[in-house]
Scaffold this active site. Sequence first.
Site, PDB file in Angstrom:
ATOM      1  N   ASP A   1      -2.383  -9.713   9.003  1.00 35.39           N
ATOM      2  CA  ASP A   1      -1.709 -10.371   7.885  1.00 35.39           C
ATOM      3  C   ASP A   1      -0.249 -10.697   8.178  1.00 35.39           C
ATOM      4  O   ASP A   1       0.286 -11.706   7.714  1.00 35.39           O
ATOM      5  CB  ASP A   1      -1.734  -9.484   6.620  1.00 35.39           C
TER       6      ASP A   1
ATOM      7  N   HIS B   1       0.816  -1.216   0.000  1.00 35.01           N
ATOM      8  CA  HIS B   1       0.000   0.000   0.000  1.00 35.01           C
ATOM      9  C   HIS B   1       0.851   1.270   0.000  1.00 35.01           C
ATOM     10  O   HIS B   1       0.566   2.230   0.711  1.00 35.01           O
ATOM     11  CB  HIS B   1      -0.947   0.007   1.199  1.00 35.01           C
TER      12      HIS B   1
ATOM     13  N   ASP C   1      -0.360  -5.017   5.914  1.00 36.16           N
ATOM     14  CA  ASP C   1      -1.409  -5.877   5.362  1.00 36.16           C
ATOM     15  C   ASP C   1      -1.188  -6.083   3.869  1.00 36.16           C
ATOM     16  O   ASP C   1      -0.512  -5.289   3.215  1.00 36.16           O
ATOM     17  CB  ASP C   1      -2.792  -5.244   5.587  1.00 36.16           C
ATOM     18  N   GLU C   2      -1.762  -7.160   3.378  1.00 38.18           N
ATOM     19  CA  GLU C   2      -1.876  -7.423   1.948  1.00 38.18           C
ATOM     20  C   GLU C   2      -0.569  -7.249   1.171  1.00 38.18           C
ATOM     21  O   GLU C   2      -0.530  -6.564   0.145  1.00 38.18           O
ATOM     22  CB  GLU C   2      -2.966  -6.532   1.323  1.00 38.18           C
ATOM     23  N   VAL C   3       0.484  -7.848   1.668  1.00 43.52           N
ATOM     24  CA  VAL C   3       1.712  -7.879   0.877  1.00 43.52           C
ATOM     25  C   VAL C   3       1.454  -8.859  -0.274  1.00 43.52           C
ATOM     26  O   VAL C   3       1.118 -10.010  -0.045  1.00 43.52           O
ATOM     27  CB  VAL C   3       2.908  -8.317   1.737  1.00 43.52           C
TER      28      VAL C   3
END
Lengths: 591, 587
Positions: free
Chosen positions: A396, A275, A346-348
């Site tokens: 995550d 992000h 988050d969300e790598v």
Amino acid sequence: MVRSHTSISNVVALIFFLVLLIIPSVQSTTATTIDVWPKPRLLRWAPLHQLSLLSPSFTIASPYDHPHLSSAVSRYLTLIKTEHHLPSSVNNPLTATSSPPPPPSPPLQSLHIFIHRLHAPLHHGVNESYTLHVPNDRPTANLTAETPWGAMRGLETFSQLVWGRPSRVPVGVYVWDDPIFPHRGLLLDTSRNYYGVGDIMRTIYAMSANKMNVFHWHITDSPSFPLNLPSEPGLAAKGSYGDDMQYSPDDVKKIVEFGLDHGVRVIPEIDSPGHTGSWAEAYPEIVTCANMFWWPAESKGEDKLAAEPGTGQLNPLNPKTYQVFKNVISDVVKMFPEPFFHAGADEVTPGCWKTDPTIQSFLSNGGSLSQVLEKFVNETFPYIVSLNRTVIYWEDVLLDGVVKVDSSILDPKYTILQTWNNGPNNTKKIVDAGYRAIVSSADYYYLDCGHGGFLGNDSQYDQLVGSDTVSNGGSWCAPFKTWQTIYNYDITYGLSEEKATLVLGGEVALWSEQADPTVLDSRLWPRASAMAEALWSGNRDETGKKRYAEATDRLNEWRHRMVSRGIGAEPIQPLWCVRNPGMCNAVHASI
Amino acid sequence: MPHGSVIPAIILIFSLFILQLCIASVASAGGGGNGINVWPKPRIMSWTTQPRANLLSPSFAISSPKHFYLSSAANRYLKLIKNEHHQPLVTPSLINITTSSSSALHTLFITVESLLTPLQHGVNETYTLSIPADASIANLTAHTVWGAMRGLETFSQLVWGKPNLLVASGLYVWDSPLFAHRGLILDTSRNYYGVDDILRTIKTMSFNKMNVFHWHITDSHSFPLVLPSEPDLAAKGSYGHDMQYSPDDVKKIVEFGLTHGVRVLPEIDSPGHTGSWAEAYPEIVTCANKFWWPAESNWTNRLASEPGTGHLNPLNPKTYKILKNVINDIVNLFPEAFYHAGADEIIPGCWKADSTIQSFLSNGGTLSQLLEKFVGSTLPYIVFFNRTVVYWEDVLLDDNVNVRPSFLPKEHTILQTWNNGPNNTKRIVDAGYRAIVSSSEFYYLDCGHGDFLGNDSQYDQLQPSSSANNGGSWCGPFKTWQTIYDYDITYGLSEEEAKMVIGGEVALWSEQADPKVLDVRLWPRTSAMAETLWSGNRDEETGIKRYAQATDRLNEWRYRMVSRGVGAEPIQPLWCLRNPGMCNTAH
């Protein structure tokens, strides 16, 4: 929540009492309570149910030299004297007749504040309890609290007791109050769309009216970098949406101070290493896969470059990443006194890192993506901790199916994890691993869901009857989370009593793919109020039964009051329902 | 602003010249990509030269034929054009800007063929607009003043820039709506909206070239309309003195509609949805103020489809006395030639609660006969006032309580469909009636925000039931702009049948809406229908649905509406507009 049998019957309504007084022929079996939202843990109103006028010279006596408390006191004094709230219910005498008889008790002259620990800072776990006593035999009420922050909660409660024109207040009232959960937050994403400082302050103000205490500011993300940092001015200069869509250090100071005046902590989140597409405008060399199409045609889900449009992840193998990143952290820590720092993680997305040649060679030499993330965390986590901050990460970082770190590198003493997937299951995983948790379950607490997808060129709509995503509201986390869904969620569901103590609280979240200032208030309120009550005093009555039924009328009334206080909360019922209590209920198991 | 006397002949010649150019032109404009964006997209919009922009002269004026409503519209648009200074989020590209102030556009010249044509269903809204390159006069030609208003809106959207105003030039537009009826329903009974909220809604409708404000004025919850012959209905049945519409308010709204080319179509729902009438006349309303669905009883025994009970009693002569007074007042207040009489959701349990109806039924009468009596006693009265009656489809299609087609003369009746997607529209047109489509699966804007019922135990479970799952309202999920945009209201109809569909209406029922959420619930989703009904949802040349390019255009249009004072909700992060195509899905 101990409440004696007598006290239950005591909490019969202000309104009911007056109805009997003025229009005795009206039958009411659904008298409302004194409406304070969130409902206090204990509220007793002496059986005579007396009211007093509020003296025109009413004052709040606070002998303390405390800038934030003083600010709150003068703010509440103004509100109390000028609000003149008129309850919506037709049962209320004020709408039933133009000239109610004068209330029986002498006018209330003052509210006196007593604080035991004046210098307790506004930190996680600070004591917010208070007792409020509005006697019926003398014109002085007392508010006693451990800390200034508890006193602010009590002032809010007192303000909600006052209503009418001229202002009146129930007397013979005793309130003891204390939140069940210390962390009651709201997350606002100011990267996908920008919000003005006024919007943020109005949100903090509305939070304090709901006794919420954490504004989680998701400041940066891939779409824009609105925060102007003294050490890294290029990030906002090049990565924001424009000069008029940035937060200056002065803006931040104003927001942090405003939070303190309202008993609301401001926790900054600088999401990374994922992000971070917006960082590439200033530093393309530290961001992998920036400005690429997020999910190339003909490629599989696992080859996505980002969870959604807006690609870019910091490159853990480039030393310059840490140089920039540490400047950022150093600035943020100076701007935000708050001891919690949210570092994202988050969300790598594997596909993004895999586009970078240095990472490619690291991987082809037997390295793993998780090792890449561990390198990033090892380089940054100790640095943040060294600045006396507790680090919050999204779940995550530990629970992701592909890219995650070993828990040994995240000391539970300095780490809190925020859960958002799989309802109660991931919260259980986190606390079972020994970490403290903040719950933001997407199934219950994501306020943006259910308003359709924001992707362009979406062919699933090109059918008369849409696919499953379309039919539940067209966004990944659909459907819309109703206030009832939020109110009834138990954030410690399935946990032992001991494990439950690791759950610090919860946060509703407004991600801004489809939100901006025009919809801010209506997306947040009154649904955030539903969480505020569930985390403050619970969603059950003293018998252990869920209280959503009586909560409907109270929330409806509270929504009207918030609107009159300048918060654009959305309606939950026709006005007719408030005027006809009980008539809009369901008495069947399903509709 | 009356015409000068010499100019018209020149204009005529000039127009013909432009027409020549257009025939030769190849480039189609306004498709996104170059940042020139008109919503709803015109039927034909083409560049007569390379795409370019001209300066708008600081002394720019609109020359309009003298007409009470058109002149007012021209003044309004002149102000808008001069003050808006729209700054497109994506700077128009491919545009050569002519900066010579000597050739700046200084006049938009309006020609109307038939100044006297009233604003009514089917009125010609066609217009042509030509803005020549490097010339100082643009021409707007229309058959009617109402078409000219549509053209003014288009022109206003072609102007942008700050500090200097620019106007797209070398451009030819021919435009005409596919559907004659493009409406919006607002329910002002369940929650009240101020007159200004209604005016703002009508204004925004005109931005979107919509032409029918369907005002669902009354229902069971409140009766906000003050009627001279029946003042008690509002005095006792409204939410309060401050939540009523006076005759002057109505006049203001109707006039405002006329200056914006928007018809105001009143609905007085009856015989169902009339609980609020009982506050003044309890004797003409059955089952009023009862609990809507008693515990332990079956759904078939409910008294209303939702809380707020009450039906007019067709067997009580006084019912007609009151209703005729109401109708009388309504036709005096609203010049509109359509009158919406409701007739949806007749609930057997409510009529059965009445003793005279009970004895009628036990003597062999049926509920449908009751409804026929009601329709037979009221429809001719409404028609007598030269009104076409619009009813909800239920009057013909309801499973339990309906009337025979012989009670509904086809020349005087239009039916509005809302259930079963395209199926009920087909049934209505197959029965020979004209239809207005408001399918709840596509066009109900209130859906998907949860239910308004209190004490709803389905939420008392970790995993809520399926109804909570799709957003917790009967018509959940939320209708996204894409759902609305892609709906074809004549789906499954033959070409002949399709002609009976006069258009569509999105609907905002107000169980969970009031002024606080009005704009965000309506816009820009209503704009999606507005374009689909004006110029379609398909590319004119390829027939392919154009939702892909519509996303960027709608996004841009949403920002422009916001800057015009409409609180429309965002559909994407700003980043998506700044990075065209990057927020698309290719899967």
